[in-house]
Design an enzyme around this catalytic site. Structure first.
Site, mmCIF file in Angstrom:
data_model
loop_
_atom_site.group_PDB
_atom_site.id
_atom_site.type_symbol
_atom_site.label_atom_id
_atom_site.label_comp_id
_atom_site.label_asym_id
_atom_site.label_seq_id
_atom_site.Cartn_x
_atom_site.Cartn_y
_atom_site.Cartn_z
ATOM 1 N N CYS A 80 0.813 -1.216 0.000
ATOM 2 C CA CYS A 80 0.000 0.000 0.000
ATOM 3 C C CYS A 80 0.846 1.266 0.000
ATOM 4 O O CYS A 80 0.363 2.339 -0.362
ATOM 5 C CB CYS A 80 -0.923 0.010 1.210
ATOM 6 S SG CYS A 80 -2.017 -1.424 1.314
ATOM 7 N N GLY A 115 -14.038 -9.262 -7.098
ATOM 8 C CA GLY A 115 -14.437 -8.771 -5.786
ATOM 9 C C GLY A 115 -13.731 -9.490 -4.657
ATOM 10 O O GLY A 115 -12.843 -10.313 -4.862
ATOM 11 N N CYS A 198 -15.213 -0.672 6.416
ATOM 12 C CA CYS A 198 -14.124 -1.115 5.544
ATOM 13 C C CYS A 198 -14.040 -0.222 4.311
ATOM 14 O O CYS A 198 -15.059 0.246 3.796
ATOM 15 C CB CYS A 198 -14.360 -2.559 5.083
ATOM 16 S SG CYS A 198 -14.772 -3.728 6.398
ATOM 17 N N CYS A 199 -12.833 -0.009 3.816
ATOM 18 C CA CYS A 199 -12.666 0.771 2.587
ATOM 19 C C CYS A 199 -13.041 -0.088 1.388
ATOM 20 O O CYS A 199 -12.989 -1.320 1.444
ATOM 21 C CB CYS A 199 -11.227 1.272 2.457
ATOM 22 S SG CYS A 199 -10.022 -0.026 2.093
#
Length: 381
Positions: A80, A115, A198-199
């Protein structure tokens, strides 16, 4: 070492873009950056592009689309923190006098992965046992709630705050306020985390231009100075792991404050890695914004709101803006740049002079996170 400045920023609006590639999104952000600064492509002396899932030579594929072809360019993968790490490498090159003008971008196209939870590194003992990031943050949340006396309602306060900020951000994935009832009604992902804690998985890109002082002066665009740029990696150990203390964030922040000659109390705003609502509590405490075990109280009291003691994620954070992992660090720098140059519009933090951008991530065995980047920026009069 020479001073380093951010002199321009651009973001390709975050969201779902199934018909565009990571390179397309990156080129959109880089092209907007060049147009906004009036800089010709051949004035860019080097490029660093952060991405996790962008594939081989993503830097070349992004920059060639905007006419930057020939100079040294580098693809950077650091989980990230990829584009935060890219910005750090660009900062090093300018501070050391190697280059005067470097373009930094971050790109990601998570729609192409489908997803669900993002895939983690293979051949890792914890991943092979089923570890995914929602589960890791759920464990952190359970322990934090147990030790601090916080409740799920405190987690929800983070979502409500950050989604409210993001509702004003034209670049955010989610641009709608939510209520506590909305959060409570969302499906459970991993106890105690609901979906709106949650993002989202997001496609997006961001770009910033870093230059030396002389180049910035000649270019004439608004500028902010990078007072600190620090990268740290996780310390490997197999002993007890404190799930409520992100050691990597504390170590990176300590080094950044020392480099900048500042303290947490000097910050006006923080763009924080709130991949899950619990992360705002954990990282805010590790950054020194609140005493350990009290960040939930600071949120409830409005201290982290846009008009509070220190604005935390005034852009909406990852919870609202989205988390196209390789692009997050660059987007945080872009949002900080606009705040410090006074052009953040409805998102503007009153009188913002000092900003901190924090991104961390990478789930691998034996460390709390794989990589963390922190940048501290100041307004220039």
């Amino acid at each position: 070492m020479r001073p380093v400045y951010v002199v321009g920023a651009a973001v390709a609006p975050f969201g779902k873009h199934p018909d565009r590639s990571a390179a397309d999104l990156g080129a959109a952000a880089a092209g907007e950056l060049l147009r906004g600064t009036g800089l010709p492509p051949d004035a860019v002396e080097a490029g660093f592009v952060g991405s996790v899932y962008g594939g081989s030579l993503v830097a070349q594929r992004v920059l060639q689309r905007v006419g930057i072809s020939g100079p040294p360019v580098f693809s950077v993968e650091n989980a990230c923190a990829s584009s935060g790490a890219a910005a750090h490498l660009a900062w090093q090159a300018i501070a050391a006098g190697v280059h005067d003008c470097v373009l930094v971008a971050g790109v990601e196209h998570l729609t192409s992965l489908g997803g669900g939870a993002l895939p983690l590194t293979s051949a890792d003992i914890e991943v092979e046992q089923g570890q995914v990031m929602p589960a890791a943050y759920a464990m952190r949340a359970q322990r934090y709630l147990h030790e601090s006396g916080a409740t799920v309602a405190d987690l929800t306060n983070v979502t409500v705050k950050n989604r409210g900020n993001g509702a004003l951000n034209p670049r955010a994935h989610f641009r709608k306020e939510v209520t506590a009832a909305d959060v409570d009604a969302s499906r459970q992902v991993a106890d105690p985390l609901q979906l709106l804690h949650c993002c989202p998985n997001t496609d997006g890109a961001a770009a910033v231009l870093l230059t030396s002082e002389g180049f910035a002066r000649d270019l004439g665009t608004p500028r902010t100075r990078i007072r600190a740029s620090v990268i740290r990696s996780g310390r490997f150990h197999t002993s007890f792991r404190d799930m409520t203390w992100p050691d990597i964030t504390e170590r990176t922040a300590t080094a950044a404050y020392e480099m900048a000659g500042m303290r947490p109390a000097d910050l006006d705003l923080v763009e924080l890695h709130d991949a899950f609502a619990i992360a705002e509590f954990l990282h805010a405490e590790a950054l020194g914004l609140a005493e350990r075990g009290t960040a939930h109280k600071a949120v409830a009291a409005g201290e982290f709101h846009r008009d509070g003691r220190v604005a935390v994620s005034p852009s909406g954070g990852l919870l609202s803006r989205g988390h196209p992992v390789g692009a997050t660090g660059a987007s945080q720098l872009a949002e900080s740049y606009w705040q410090l140059t006074g052009v953040a519009g409805a998102l503007q933090v009153p009188g913002a002079q000092v900003a901190l951008a924090h991104v961390t991530g990478g789930g691998i065995y034996g460390v709390d996170n794989g990589a963390c980047s922190i940048h501290i920026l100041t307004a220039e009069q």
